[in-house]
Design a protein around this motif. Structure first.
Motif, mmCIF file in Angstrom:
data_model
loop_
_atom_site.group_PDB
_atom_site.id
_atom_site.type_symbol
_atom_site.label_atom_id
_atom_site.label_comp_id
_atom_site.label_asym_id
_atom_site.label_seq_id
_atom_site.Cartn_x
_atom_site.Cartn_y
_atom_site.Cartn_z
ATOM 1 N N THR A 108 7.254 2.507 1.089
ATOM 2 C CA THR A 108 8.647 1.595 1.102
ATOM 3 C C THR A 108 8.226 0.585 2.137
ATOM 4 N N GLU B 299 5.441 -1.138 2.110
ATOM 5 C CA GLU B 299 4.753 -1.972 1.403
ATOM 6 C C GLU B 299 5.851 -2.953 0.455
ATOM 7 N N VAL B 300 6.578 -2.097 -0.138
ATOM 8 C CA VAL B 300 7.785 -2.784 -1.094
ATOM 9 C C VAL B 300 8.563 -3.725 -0.276
ATOM 10 N N SER C 110 6.503 -6.834 0.543
ATOM 11 C CA SER C 110 6.284 -7.504 -0.981
ATOM 12 C C SER C 110 7.853 -8.289 -1.099
#
Length: 186
Positions: A146, A148-149, A152
């Protein structure tokens, strides 16, 4: 002061001069304009002197990126102590990118030999990412994924804003939508 101490101090000063000059040149003309030949001329030292500090432009950019990661990690950790840690961390991330676009580019946009998401990931990179993980809160499922998302999404907002592909007047609203979506998924 001993000769050894004086030489070490002069070497440290040259190191800083190289990094600061590279940042100034990149800010004025972009990273493509930063070359070892150009830096050597600007700092008024020979290229071999520059190479005694850095193997080339990639190492200079990596040193600048590492300092950026240290600063970003500090700012994200400071944000984690606020009442709304997620909003504060996301805001700190976006403000860092907006205030230091040249450093941000060295950290996240330009090719680098810095290793992400590996055993050899430098501490400063790991600390910055861990601060995002912490900001999400302990109740989050798949916390690392999560984060990482989230990272991003924040990076996308930065790049699209910096390239003027998103209207500036919607930055705050986009951030609010992003945070609501992450809270809803928790």
């Amino acid at each position: 002061m001993s000769i050894v101490k004086r030489k070490a101090r002069e070497r440290a000063a040259r190191y800083e001069l190289i990094l600061n000059t590279a940042l100034e040149l990149a800010a004025a003309e972009g990273w493509e304009a930063v070359t070892t030949r150009r830096l050597a001329a600007l700092i008024q030292y020979s290229q071999p002197v520059l190479y005694s500090h850095f193997k080339g432009k990639a190492e200079i950019m990596a040193a600048i990126a590492m300092r950026g990661f240290e600063q970003l990690a500090t700012e994200l950790k400071n944000a984690a102590g606020s009442a709304d840690a997620l909003h504060a961390a996301c805001t700190a991330y976006l403000q860092f990118a907006a205030s230091q676009p040249v450093v941000y580019e060295a950290m996240f946009v330009s090719p680098t030999e810095l290793l992400f998401a590996s055993e050899q990931t430098p501490t400063a990179l790991r600390d910055a990412f861990d601060a995002l993980v912490t900001a999400l809160g302990p109740d989050q499922e798949d916390l690392v994924f999560t984060a990482e998302v989230l990272w991003s999404a924040l990076h996308g907002m930065v790049v699209l804003s910096q390239s003027k592909r998103l209207p500036v007047d919607g930055d705050r609203d986009r951030l609010d939508v992003l945070i609501r979506k992450f809270r809803r998924s928790c």
